[in-house]
Design an enzyme around this catalytic site. Structure first.
Site, mmCIF file in Angstrom:
data_model
loop_
_atom_site.group_PDB
_atom_site.id
_atom_site.type_symbol
_atom_site.label_atom_id
_atom_site.label_comp_id
_atom_site.label_asym_id
_atom_site.label_seq_id
_atom_site.Cartn_x
_atom_site.Cartn_y
_atom_site.Cartn_z
ATOM 1 N N TRP A 75 0.770 -1.290 0.126
ATOM 2 C CA TRP A 75 0.039 -0.035 -0.058
ATOM 3 C C TRP A 75 0.985 1.302 -0.062
ATOM 4 O O TRP A 75 1.961 1.338 0.730
ATOM 5 C CB TRP A 75 -0.760 0.097 1.440
ATOM 6 C CG TRP A 75 -1.582 1.410 1.596
ATOM 7 C CD1 TRP A 75 -0.990 2.349 2.317
ATOM 8 C CD2 TRP A 75 -2.622 1.679 0.855
ATOM 9 N NE1 TRP A 75 -1.917 3.441 2.193
ATOM 10 C CE2 TRP A 75 -2.813 3.088 1.471
ATOM 11 C CE3 TRP A 75 -3.574 1.177 0.102
ATOM 12 C CZ2 TRP A 75 -4.086 3.957 1.201
ATOM 13 C CZ3 TRP A 75 -4.841 2.034 0.023
ATOM 14 C CH2 TRP A 75 -5.068 3.373 0.230
ATOM 15 N N MET A 76 0.488 2.258 -0.705
ATOM 16 C CA MET A 76 0.866 3.639 -1.026
ATOM 17 C C MET A 76 0.029 4.699 -0.755
ATOM 18 O O MET A 76 -1.146 4.307 -1.582
ATOM 19 C CB MET A 76 1.886 3.788 -1.986
ATOM 20 C CG MET A 76 2.573 5.302 -2.176
ATOM 21 S SD MET A 76 3.579 5.416 -3.677
ATOM 22 C CE MET A 76 2.244 5.569 -4.907
ATOM 23 N N ASP A 80 -0.141 9.329 -0.093
ATOM 24 C CA ASP A 80 0.387 10.570 -0.180
ATOM 25 C C ASP A 80 1.855 10.471 -0.661
ATOM 26 O O ASP A 80 2.666 9.939 0.013
ATOM 27 C CB ASP A 80 0.181 11.610 1.048
ATOM 28 C CG ASP A 80 -1.012 11.469 1.544
ATOM 29 O OD1 ASP A 80 -2.004 10.902 1.114
ATOM 30 O OD2 ASP A 80 -1.261 12.124 2.576
ATOM 31 N N GLN A 137 3.747 7.755 1.960
ATOM 32 C CA GLN A 137 3.124 6.958 2.918
ATOM 33 C C GLN A 137 3.052 5.600 2.621
ATOM 34 O O GLN A 137 2.269 5.263 1.482
ATOM 35 C CB GLN A 137 1.595 7.608 3.163
ATOM 36 C CG GLN A 137 1.402 8.996 3.705
ATOM 37 C CD GLN A 137 1.940 9.076 5.241
ATOM 38 O OE1 GLN A 137 0.963 8.795 5.975
ATOM 39 N NE2 GLN A 137 2.773 9.292 5.488
ATOM 40 N N PHE A 143 3.075 10.026 9.774
ATOM 41 C CA PHE A 143 2.051 10.428 8.607
ATOM 42 C C PHE A 143 2.806 11.297 7.547
ATOM 43 O O PHE A 143 4.009 11.561 7.820
ATOM 44 C CB PHE A 143 0.890 11.221 9.295
ATOM 45 C CG PHE A 143 -0.229 10.194 9.691
ATOM 46 C CD1 PHE A 143 -0.037 9.055 9.849
ATOM 47 C CD2 PHE A 143 -1.712 10.840 10.253
ATOM 48 C CE1 PHE A 143 -1.199 8.165 10.185
ATOM 49 C CE2 PHE A 143 -2.540 10.004 10.309
ATOM 50 C CZ PHE A 143 -2.500 8.427 10.469
ATOM 51 N N ARG A 197 -2.228 17.896 11.116
ATOM 52 C CA ARG A 197 -1.274 17.105 10.624
ATOM 53 C C ARG A 197 -0.489 17.540 9.294
ATOM 54 O O ARG A 197 -1.206 18.738 8.783
ATOM 55 C CB ARG A 197 -1.540 15.796 10.265
ATOM 56 C CG ARG A 197 -3.031 15.806 9.519
ATOM 57 C CD ARG A 197 -3.574 14.165 9.382
ATOM 58 N NE ARG A 197 -4.641 13.875 8.661
ATOM 59 C CZ ARG A 197 -5.876 13.852 8.980
ATOM 60 N NH1 ARG A 197 -6.125 13.959 10.408
ATOM 61 N NH2 ARG A 197 -6.802 13.915 8.389
ATOM 62 N N GLU A 222 -6.668 18.633 4.421
ATOM 63 C CA GLU A 222 -5.131 17.750 4.759
ATOM 64 C C GLU A 222 -4.095 18.279 3.578
ATOM 65 O O GLU A 222 -4.440 18.889 2.661
ATOM 66 C CB GLU A 222 -5.533 16.425 4.173
ATOM 67 C CG GLU A 222 -6.694 15.680 5.252
ATOM 68 C CD GLU A 222 -6.749 14.090 4.925
ATOM 69 O OE1 GLU A 222 -7.090 13.408 5.782
ATOM 70 O OE2 GLU A 222 -6.931 13.780 3.738
ATOM 71 N N TRP A 265 -9.799 8.474 -1.754
ATOM 72 C CA TRP A 265 -10.140 7.702 -0.387
ATOM 73 C C TRP A 265 -11.579 6.960 -0.501
ATOM 74 O O TRP A 265 -11.462 6.060 0.350
ATOM 75 C CB TRP A 265 -10.320 8.725 0.711
ATOM 76 C CG TRP A 265 -8.673 9.083 1.384
ATOM 77 C CD1 TRP A 265 -8.070 10.273 1.306
ATOM 78 C CD2 TRP A 265 -7.717 7.899 1.785
ATOM 79 N NE1 TRP A 265 -6.662 9.954 1.570
ATOM 80 C CE2 TRP A 265 -6.616 8.606 2.184
ATOM 81 C CE3 TRP A 265 -7.944 6.400 2.017
ATOM 82 C CZ2 TRP A 265 -5.625 8.087 2.805
ATOM 83 C CZ3 TRP A 265 -6.682 5.998 2.515
ATOM 84 C CH2 TRP A 265 -5.591 6.589 2.877
HETATM 85 C C1 FRU Z 1 -4.121 12.384 3.249
HETATM 86 C C2 FRU Z 1 -3.708 11.523 4.722
HETATM 87 C C3 FRU Z 1 -3.149 12.750 5.445
HETATM 88 C C4 FRU Z 1 -2.391 11.951 6.586
HETATM 89 C C5 FRU Z 1 -2.149 10.697 5.788
HETATM 90 C C6 FRU Z 1 -2.036 9.578 6.412
HETATM 91 O O1 FRU Z 1 -4.231 11.282 2.376
HETATM 92 O O2 FRU Z 1 -5.152 11.243 5.413
HETATM 93 O O3 FRU Z 1 -3.591 13.619 5.936
HETATM 94 O O4 FRU Z 1 -1.138 12.574 7.054
HETATM 95 O O5 FRU Z 1 -3.077 10.679 4.574
HETATM 96 O O6 FRU Z 1 -1.576 8.372 5.860
#
Ligand code: FRU
Length: 479
Positions: A19-20, A22, A38, A78, A143, A195, A282
Site C-alpha cells: 500500500w501507498m 500521499d 505514505q 504520517f 497534521r 489535509e 479515499w
Molecule cells: C491524506 C492523509 C493525510 C495523513 C495521511 C495518513 O491522504 O489522510 O492527512 O497524513 O493521509 O496516511
C-alpha cells in the site's frame, strides 16, 4: 525488464508491492529528486504508516530505496515534507548541510509534529531526540506539515492542516516553533477535512507580480466526489496568508477523481515548481484491484501562474522531461469527424500521449475514446462546446470493486471558446488530460478490459468537428 502485471503503470511511480498513499518529503538535492511516500509495507490496505523512499534523476526513472522512517513509540509516521538545511540552522550537520524531514507523529487520535535528519542524502535517518517539536494544541486533525524557507523574513515557515483550516508556524531552527496565524475559516470548499497543504511563490507571467499559491487537499467533496485538491492565490508575508478571491469561490488544481494530497518539490533547479499527487481517491483507494501493489503517483507537472480573462490562475503541464520518453515524432494528421463518420485508429502500445487540436465546427460536442475494445466503450473524453465543459467517463470493466469508481466527471472551460488543444496521456491504469492552455487538468484511474489490441475512436455530435495536428506518440516505459 519491465513490470508485467496487469494495470501496472510504466511511466508513473508505484511501490514495488503493498500500500501507498500521499507523496511526502519531495525535495531535489545533489542531483536527485527524492520521493518519500505514505507506505504500509505489510499490507495492500492502509495501516501503520511508514515513509517509503525512491530517488530519480529525471522524474520518471525511479530507483526504490529502503524505507526511510518507521513508526516508533510516538506513533505512526504520517505525511510531511523535507527541506535542505543549507546553513545548518538545526545544528545537526556540524556546520555543513543536510536534509531534515518534518512529519506528523500519529498515536491513536493524538497528532503531533516531529522531525528527523539525514547526513547521507536521505539514505539513513535519525529522529530528533526532542520530538515532538509541536505538541497537539487540542485539535483532532492536526497534521501534514509543509515547511519552506521564507527568504524575506529569514525564517522557516510551516503550514499544516488543522481541522477545516490551516495554521502557520515559524521557526529559526526547525526545532522551536511559534504559532503565527491561521487561514480558512469560511473559505473555499469545506465539505471535508483539510489535509496536506502546500505553499509556494509563483511569478505571474503576465503581470510579473509575485503571488503565493496555497493548495489544500479536502478529503470529501472534491470536484468528482471524494478526495480533491483546491488552491488559493494570495499574498504571504511570512506570517499571514491573505487570499485574493471571493470567499466562497473554489479553484481546483485538478478536476478528476484521482489527484490528491499534491505536494511540490523543494529546491528544484531554476525555481521550477514541480508537483506530484497521489493518483487515487479515499472513496475506493483500499479496494482498487491491482496486485501486488496498490496506488500510483500522478505524472510530475510544472505549475505556473498567469492571468486569463482578467482572472489570475494556476496553469500546468507535464514536466518537459516527459519529452525524452517519446520514441519517435510521428507525422501529424488532420481530419473531420461527425455523427456518422467516426474515425477509428489502432491504439499504440501503452504508454502513449495523444496531442490534438479540436475545433467545434458545426458540432455541439466532440468525443474521443481510448482503450476501446469489443463491447467496452473505453475511457471517454469529450468537449461540450455549448456548455463549455470538458467531460470524461469511465466504467464498464472492473467497476464492481466500488460504487464510486464508475462515473462522468467534468471541468469548466473558458466561456465561448471553439477550439482546444488537448493532451491525453495514457498509462496502463490512468488517463491524464490537460487542456484550455493548462487551466484545466483531469486525472483519472482507468482500468481497461483485457485485450490483445485497443482502438482510439473519435466522433462528433450535432454536426462536424475538425481535428488538426493530431499526433499519437508512444512513450518508452520506465519500469
Ligand atoms: C491524506 C492523509 C493525510 C495523513 C495521511 C495518513 O491522504 O489522510 O492527512 O497524513 O493521509 O496516511
Amino acid at each position: 525488464s519491465y513490470y508485467q502485471e496487469r494495470f501496472r503503470p510504466h511511466i508513473h511511480f508505484t511501490p514495488e508491492k503493498m500500500w501507498m498513499n500521499d507523496p511526502n518529503g519531495l525535495v531535489y538535492y545533489k542531483g536527485e529528486y527524492h520521493l518519500f511516500y505514505q507506505y504500509h509495507p505489510d499490507s495492500k490496505k492502509w495501516g501503520p504508516m511508514h515513509w517509503g523512499h525512491a530517488v530519480s534523476k529525471d522524474l520518471f526513472t525511479w530507483e526504490h530505496l529502503p524505507i526511510a522512517l518507521y513508526p516508533d513509540e510516538l506513533g505512526m509516521v504520517f505525511s510531511g515534507s523535507v527541506v535542505v538545511d543549507w546553513n545548518d540552522t538545526t545544528g545537526f550537520f556540524d556546520g555543513k548541510e543536510g536534509l531534515v524531514a518534518i512529519f506528523t507523529h500519529a498515536d491513536g487520535d493524538l497528532q503531533r509534529q516531529s522531525i528527523a535528519y539525514s547526513k547521507d542524502q536521505g539514505r539513513s535517518w535519525e529522529k530528533y531526540a526532542g520530538n515532538p517539536v509541536i505538541k497537539n494544541p487540542g485539535i483532532q486533525d492536526f497534521r501534514d506539515p509543509k515547511v519552506i524557507w521564507h527568504e524575506e523574513t529569514a525564517k522557516w515557515v510551516m503550514v499544516l492542516a488543522a481541522g477545516r483550516k490551516v495554521q502557520f508556524y515559524t521557526s529559526p531552527d526547525l526545532k522551536q516553533w511559534t504559532f503565527v496565524s491561521e487561514f480558512g475559516e469560511g473559505w473555499g470548499a469545506r465539505e471535508g477535512v483539510w489535509e496536506c497543504p502546500d505553499i509556494f511563490p509563483l511569478i505571474n507571467e503576465k503581470t510579473g507580480e509575485k503571488k503565493w499559491v496555497l493548495p489544500i487537499g479536502i478529503d470529501a467533496g472534491g470536484p468528482a466526489g471524494g478526495s480533491g485538491t483546491q488552491y488559493f492565490i494570495g499574498a504571504f508575508d511570512g506570517n499571514t496568508f491573505t487570499p485574493e478571491q471571493p470567499k466562497q469561490e473554489v479553484r481546483w488544481l485538478d478536476y478528476g477523481k484521482d489527484f490528491y494530497a499534491s505536494q511540490s518539490f523543494s529546491d528544484v533547479p531554476g525555481g521550477r515548481r514541480v508537483v506530484i499527487a497521489w493518483m487515487s481517491n479515499w472513496q475506493y483507494a483500499n479496494e482498487v484491484p491491482t496486485d501486488p501493489w496498490r496506488s500510483g503517483m500522478s505524472l510530475p507537472r510544472e505549475l505556473k501562474l498567469t492571468t486569463v480573462d482578467c482572472e489570475e490562475c494556476v496553469i500546468q503541464k507535464p514536466v518537459h522531461e516527459l519529452g525524452s520518453l517519446r520514441n519517435s515524432r510521428p507525422a501529424s494528421e488532420t481530419f473531420s469527424v461527425n455523427n456518422t463518420d467516426k474515425v477509428t485508429k489502432r491504439q499504440p502500445v501503452v504508454p502513449f500521449v495523444i496531442e490534438m487540436k479540436v475545433e467545434a465546427g458545426s458540432s455541439q460536442r466532440f468525443e474521443g475514446r481510448v482503450f476501446v475494445t469489443g463491447d467496452d466503450p473505453g475511457f471517454l473524453f469529450g468537449i461540450d462546446f455549448s456548455k463549455d465543459v470538458l467531460y470524461v467517463r469511465r466504467g464498464y470493466t472492473e467497476e464492481g470493486f466500488s460504487k464510486h469508481y464508475k462515473g462522468t466527471f467534468e471541468a469548466p472551460l473558458r466561456k465561448g471558446r471553439s477550439d482546444y488543444q488537448l493532451t491525453v496521456i495514457c498509462d496502463h491504469s490512468s488517463v491524464e488530460i490537460f487542456t484550455d492552455d493548462g487551466k484545466v487538468a483531469l486525472t483519472n484511474l482507468h482500468l481497461p478490459s483485457e485485450a490483445i489490441s485497443y482502438e482510439i475512436v473519435m466522433e462528433a455530435i450535432g454536426g462536424t468537428a475538425d481535428v488538426s495536428d493530431y499526433r499519437v506518440s508512444e512513450l518508452s516505459p520506465r519500469w
